[in-house]
Scaffold this motif. Structure first.
Motif, mmCIF file in Angstrom:
data_model
loop_
_atom_site.group_PDB
_atom_site.id
_atom_site.type_symbol
_atom_site.label_atom_id
_atom_site.label_comp_id
_atom_site.label_asym_id
_atom_site.label_seq_id
_atom_site.Cartn_x
_atom_site.Cartn_y
_atom_site.Cartn_z
ATOM 1 N N ARG A 175 0.852 -1.184 0.000
ATOM 2 C CA ARG A 175 0.000 0.000 0.000
ATOM 3 C C ARG A 175 0.888 1.235 0.000
ATOM 4 O O ARG A 175 1.988 1.221 0.548
ATOM 5 N N THR A 186 -7.292 -4.859 -4.058
ATOM 6 C CA THR A 186 -6.108 -4.082 -4.390
ATOM 7 C C THR A 186 -5.599 -3.274 -3.205
ATOM 8 O O THR A 186 -6.377 -2.880 -2.327
ATOM 9 N N SER A 187 -4.308 -3.016 -3.202
ATOM 10 C CA SER A 187 -3.721 -2.133 -2.203
ATOM 11 C C SER A 187 -3.923 -0.670 -2.575
ATOM 12 O O SER A 187 -3.746 0.211 -1.736
ATOM 13 N N SER A 188 -4.288 -0.427 -3.821
ATOM 14 C CA SER A 188 -4.420 0.944 -4.305
ATOM 15 C C SER A 188 -5.659 1.636 -3.741
ATOM 16 O O SER A 188 -6.641 0.988 -3.380
ATOM 17 N N SER A 189 -5.609 2.959 -3.714
ATOM 18 C CA SER A 189 -6.683 3.773 -3.154
ATOM 19 C C SER A 189 -7.801 3.996 -4.165
ATOM 20 O O SER A 189 -7.643 3.727 -5.364
ATOM 21 N N SER A 190 -8.914 4.532 -3.682
ATOM 22 C CA SER A 190 -10.089 4.749 -4.521
ATOM 23 C C SER A 190 -9.818 5.587 -5.773
ATOM 24 O O SER A 190 -10.329 5.261 -6.854
ATOM 25 N N ILE A 236 -8.317 3.254 -8.285
ATOM 26 C CA ILE A 236 -9.314 2.293 -8.765
ATOM 27 C C ILE A 236 -10.227 2.967 -9.779
ATOM 28 O O ILE A 236 -10.495 2.430 -10.858
ATOM 29 N N CYS A 280 -12.757 -4.148 -3.561
ATOM 30 C CA CYS A 280 -12.249 -3.891 -2.214
ATOM 31 C C CYS A 280 -10.836 -3.324 -2.262
ATOM 32 O O CYS A 280 -9.981 -3.818 -2.997
ATOM 33 N N SER A 281 -10.621 -2.288 -1.460
ATOM 34 C CA SER A 281 -9.306 -1.660 -1.350
ATOM 35 C C SER A 281 -8.786 -1.822 0.068
ATOM 36 O O SER A 281 -9.565 -1.837 1.028
ATOM 37 N N GLU A 334 -6.955 0.454 1.356
ATOM 38 C CA GLU A 334 -6.516 1.808 1.704
ATOM 39 C C GLU A 334 -6.841 2.209 3.136
ATOM 40 O O GLU A 334 -6.073 2.918 3.774
#
Length: 220
Positions: A51, A113-117, A120, A137-138, A140
């Motif tokens: 992340r 994912t580890s990525s933020s909104s 995404i 689902c994140s 974050e």
């Protein structure tokens, strides 16, 4: 591992659905270099799959800088990545084929994912694939990102599918650890220059790209 019938496929995003690793590496290099860090693009691979706040913390622990503000640094990196994806982002080979295969087989489709909104949203918009996903689902806002399994467990719960009936598709070792810890089947698609590393034996299977997913699903 339980051999329950496969009911869902959960995709990682960066490096699996979109070729974003170059964008991440360039953004991290740009922002961190401006903060005075001496860091090479080759060293960036150490944090693949983490992340963004974990990435910033990782480098701060190794090369501390003045006026440390994790959130501001993370936001600066994410903004650059999102802008680059919207301008130059390209789907990884076989993405639409793989998503269609899952739909045609009646499998639920998730994103973990580890990525933020913002990232995404940028990827979903650029590739026009949001309609395929039954759950997104994140990590974050979670206490721990990958390699902790929570984001995968949350996605399985959102899909209403037991983790043992899910297949996770990853490109990073941190992500693979998360998927295995969640007790899911795992398929890994490492970067070509890392493909021969023995650590990928931890996955149930290794694919060259998503065009091979259909053949693998036929074996399950």
């Amino acid at each position: 591992m339980s051999q329950k019938i496969l009911a869902a496929v959960i995709f990682d995003m960066d490096g699996v659905l979109i070729d974003s690793e170059p964008s991440w590496q360039a953004a991290e290099f740009n922002v961190l270099s401006q903060l005075g860090l001496t860091i090479s693009l080759e060293e960036m691979v150490q944090t693949t799959g983490l992340r963004i706040d974990q990435v910033v913390e990782f480098w701060y622990q190794r090369q501390p800088w003045d006026n440390y503000d994790n959130q501001a640094t993370a936001d600066a990196i994410v903004d650059k990545v999102a802008a680059d994806i919207l301008t130059n982002g390209k789907a990884m080979k076989g993405v639409i084929q793989a998503l269609d295969t899952c739909k045609n087989r009646g499998l639920k489709i998730g994103l973990a994912t580890s990525s933020s909104s913002p990232l995404i949203d940028a990827v979903m918009q650029k590739l026009d694939i949001r309609a395929y996903f039954d759950a997104i689902c994140s990590a974050e806002s979670l206490t721990f990102g990958k390699p902790h399994p929570e984001v995968y467990l949350n996605c399985a719960q959102a899909l209403d599918i037991p983790p043992t009936s899910c297949l996770a598709i990853e490109d990073s070792f941190n992500g693979l650890i998360a998927a295995r810890a969640a007790n899911m089947r795992s398929a890994v698609i490492p970067a070509p220059h890392e493909a021969k590393q023995p650590r990928w034996a931890a996955a149930n299977c290794q694919l060259s790209d998503l065009t091979e997913l259909e053949s693998y699903l036929a074996l399950i």
